[in-house]
Design a protein around this motif. Structure first.
Motif, PDB file in Angstrom:
ATOM      1  N   THR A  82       0.659  -1.066  -0.156  1.00 35.30           N
ATOM      2  CA  THR A  82       0.151   0.190  -0.062  1.00 35.30           C
ATOM      3  C   THR A  82       0.962   1.409  -0.033  1.00 35.30           C
ATOM      4  O   THR A  82       0.780   2.294  -0.510  1.00 35.30           O
ATOM      5  CB  THR A  82      -0.867   0.122   1.246  1.00 35.30           C
ATOM      6  N   SER A  83       1.901   1.141   0.562  1.00 31.81           N
ATOM      7  CA  SER A  83       2.871   2.356   0.830  1.00 31.81           C
ATOM      8  C   SER A  83       3.477   2.533  -0.580  1.00 31.81           C
ATOM      9  O   SER A  83       3.629   3.692  -0.961  1.00 31.81           O
ATOM     10  CB  SER A  83       3.870   2.198   1.830  1.00 31.81           C
ATOM     11  N   CYS A  87       2.891   5.771  -2.677  1.00 30.72           N
ATOM     12  CA  CYS A  87       3.831   6.767  -2.550  1.00 30.72           C
ATOM     13  C   CYS A  87       3.770   7.225  -0.870  1.00 30.72           C
ATOM     14  O   CYS A  87       3.874   8.653  -0.774  1.00 30.72           O
ATOM     15  CB  CYS A  87       4.275   7.609  -3.322  1.00 30.72           C
ATOM     16  N   GLY A  88       3.043   6.546  -0.129  1.00 31.47           N
ATOM     17  CA  GLY A  88       2.677   6.976   1.255  1.00 31.47           C
ATOM     18  C   GLY A  88       3.612   6.564   2.192  1.00 31.47           C
ATOM     19  O   GLY A  88       4.827   5.914   2.206  1.00 31.47           O
ATOM     20  N   ASP A  89       3.107   6.455   3.613  1.00 33.64           N
ATOM     21  CA  ASP A  89       3.739   6.063   4.493  1.00 33.64           C
ATOM     22  C   ASP A  89       3.338   4.555   5.001  1.00 33.64           C
ATOM     23  O   ASP A  89       2.515   4.277   4.428  1.00 33.64           O
ATOM     24  CB  ASP A  89       3.419   7.005   6.173  1.00 33.64           C
ATOM     25  N   TYR A  90       4.383   3.947   5.735  1.00 37.13           N
ATOM     26  CA  TYR A  90       4.388   2.497   5.892  1.00 37.13           C
ATOM     27  C   TYR A  90       4.605   2.364   7.421  1.00 37.13           C
ATOM     28  O   TYR A  90       5.413   3.105   8.219  1.00 37.13           O
ATOM     29  CB  TYR A  90       5.344   1.686   5.423  1.00 37.13           C
ATOM     30  N   GLU A  91       3.507   1.817   8.065  1.00 44.78           N
ATOM     31  CA  GLU A  91       3.761   1.272   9.602  1.00 44.78           C
ATOM     32  C   GLU A  91       3.118   0.069   9.847  1.00 44.78           C
ATOM     33  O   GLU A  91       2.037  -0.250   9.335  1.00 44.78           O
ATOM     34  CB  GLU A  91       2.540   2.498  10.253  1.00 44.78           C
ATOM     35  N   ARG A 109       8.364   1.868  10.938  1.00 48.25           N
ATOM     36  CA  ARG A 109       7.683   2.973  10.193  1.00 48.25           C
ATOM     37  C   ARG A 109       8.792   3.342   9.204  1.00 48.25           C
ATOM     38  O   ARG A 109       9.803   3.449   9.240  1.00 48.25           O
ATOM     39  CB  ARG A 109       7.435   4.200  11.288  1.00 48.25           C
ATOM     40  N   ARG A 111       8.351   5.235   4.606  1.00 45.56           N
ATOM     41  CA  ARG A 111       7.942   6.131   3.638  1.00 45.56           C
ATOM     42  C   ARG A 111       8.466   5.513   2.300  1.00 45.56           C
ATOM     43  O   ARG A 111       9.769   5.714   1.941  1.00 45.56           O
ATOM     44  CB  ARG A 111       8.031   7.734   3.782  1.00 45.56           C
ATOM     45  N   VAL A 123      12.010   2.786  -0.558  1.00 42.00           N
ATOM     46  CA  VAL A 123      11.317   2.864   0.622  1.00 42.00           C
ATOM     47  C   VAL A 123      12.462   3.032   1.914  1.00 42.00           C
ATOM     48  O   VAL A 123      13.300   2.021   2.026  1.00 42.00           O
ATOM     49  CB  VAL A 123      10.534   1.443   0.881  1.00 42.00           C
TER      50      VAL A 123
END
Length: 491
Positions: A82-83, A87-91, A109, A111, A123
């Motif tokens: 999904t990140s 091109c978003g955050d990963y947690e 965490r 990005r 990433v």
């Protein structure tokens, strides 16, 4: 001085070193995943965290996936994809299995960074070990699960965040049904109730609250609750106290009955007028025993009164606005009653007859069409009880001899006992009142309202306790016996 290139280089090196030291001190490892080359680069801290070394870590995403616990891998993979796609955050927080078989918890965490074409090419992120915190939370969780007290917590939006096993049982729902859901939606009867009032007060003031409250069907239970507010929401401990409340209510009802008996005795002994006595009786029974009542007199002589020798002699309603309606019902009731009415069954069996539910249609079916039936439908009782309580009329004074006075029937004695003086009558009433608390009214062998005849030995024994000034003498004729030489009677 700090503006020249050398100084800037020294400052940048120092900042880099300080950053590395802070990361190392916090136990944080970093990663850099080059999506184009397929190379996953970890620093020494992260490699050590996963139990690898430079030779055993193959620097691929497959090597990372092999270390993630199989139960957590699908969730971690979904978060990474999904990140990258956005091109978003990963947690994510997940378990890893070390080469020696031990399990640890990791929180990560990152990005995804886009290239010139707008797609993600790298990433970057960091990870740290949360095993110690998880183990502490696990210990607390084990305690909460094992304790017999129900516990749950909600966030500041009133969503369930934790529910232990006892709370599941008392609330009648599993934690899968509760977690993440708003409690006011799952338990709508709590809205605008003591539950919501106290919970919101606790959150508004920051002070814990303790209270008891009842939740209706489908739970139909009483609870004792203690709620603590916190920065993250509200924590609630509670136990079910339905049986305790029932025992408390039974005790209160017993106390009310005892107080009622005392009031009935006191009120009825203050008058020698029969009509006034039964009127007082009706007013005493309401509202302690019921919202309204009717006192019916049963004459032994069938010809003395109306149909079947019954007469409604007193009635009372707790609501002043409905007393005229009750009077209209009582005025026409007896002439409209069927032979198998509740009143008739109570007279025949001598037992209490009741309509515990749907009382209005049951009672209306026992009345002929007319004003009495119309008035009853307006009164709309939820329950009805008919009690048969015997009594004796002694020269216009009511004297109960058996049972507890209640909203029922009273029997008139046609043959009056010998005339007694007011002092003697008052003495007899005092005798009856004193025995009421022990469970019943006395009934003598020589008549339902006459005192027992004391023997000569009993008389001397009782009189001796009064310390007479001269030798007691036993005297008595007929149904009245007393001790002379003392200041009180023998009974």
């Amino acid at each position: 001085m700090h503006g020249d290139p050398v100084s800037r280089a020294v400052s940048d090196d120092a900042s880099h070193v300080l950053g590395e030291l802070a990361i190392a001190a916090a136990g944080i490892g970093t990663f850099d995943w080059d999506l184009d080359a397929g190379v996953l680069t970890w620093d020494d801290q992260l490699i050590t965290m996963f139990g690898f070394d430079r030779d055993t870590f193959d620097r691929t995403i497959d090597g990372f996936n092999a270390a993630v616990h199989p139960h957590d891998l699908p969730r971690v993979t979904h978060a990474l994809r999904t990140s990258i796609a956005t091109c978003g955050d990963y947690e994510a927080e997940y378990r890893i299995v070390l080469p020696n078989g031990a399990t640890r918890w990791i929180a990560a965490r990152g990005r995804a960074l886009p290239g010139d074409d707008g797609r993600a090419h790298r990433v970057l992120g960091a990870a740290y070990d949360t095993t110690a915190g998880r183990e502490s939370g696990t210990r607390v969780g084990r305690v909460l699960e094992a304790m017999p007290t129900a516990f749950y917590s909600t966030d500041r939006e009133w969503r369930f965040t934790y529910v232990n096993a006892e709370a599941e049982r008392l609330l009648g729902r599993t934690r899968d049904e509760l977690l993440g859901r708003i409690q006011w939606e799952l338990f709508p009867a709590a809205v605008d109730s003591d539950f919501e009032t106290h919970y919101r007060a606790a959150m508004a003031t920051g002070r814990p609250v303790t209270f008891e409250a009842y939740y209706p069907e489908p739970l139909d239970q009483w609870y004792e609750l203690r709620a603590w507010p916190g920065p993250d929401g509200l924590s609630v401990y509670f136990v079910e106290i339905t049986e305790r409340r029932r025992a408390q209510e039974d005790a209160e009802r017993s106390a009310e009955r005892a107080a009622l008996m005392a009031r009935v005795t006191t009120e009825l002994t203050e008058t020698l007028q029969g009509g006034e006595a039964v009127t007082r009786l009706a007013q005493l029974l309401v509202p302690t025993l019921a919202d309204w009542c009717i006192v019916t007199l049963v004459d032994d002589d069938e010809q003395a009164g109306t149909r079947r020798g019954l007469r409604d002699v007193a009635w009372w309603h707790a609501d002043p606005a409905r007393r005229d309606l009750l009077e209209r019902y009582a005025t026409h009731r007896l002439e409209s009653l069927h032979e198998r009415s509740l009143l008739s069954r109570a007279l025949e069996t001598g037992q209490t007859v009741a309509a515990e539910s749907d009382a209005t249609p049951q009672a209306a079916a026992m009345l002929d069409p007319g004003p009495a039936r119309d008035a009853l439908l307006e009164l709309a009782p939820e329950t009805l009880h008919v009690l048969r309580c015997a009594a004796v009329v002694v020269r216009s004074a009511w004297s109960p001899w058996a049972g507890t006075p209640g909203a029922g029937t009273w029997r008139a004695r046609t043959s009056a006992p010998p005339r007694r003086s007011p002092d003697e009558q008052a003495s007899r009433w005092t005798t009856h009142a004193s025995t009421a608390s022990s469970g019943g009214w006395p009934r003598a062998s020589n008549g339902p309202c006459s005192p027992p005849r004391p023997s000569r030995t009993t008389c001397r024994s009782r009189c001796a306790t009064s310390r007479p000034r001269r030798r007691p003498r036993w005297a008595g004729t007929g149904t009245t016996r007393s001790c002379s030489g003392t200041a009180r009677r023998c009974w």
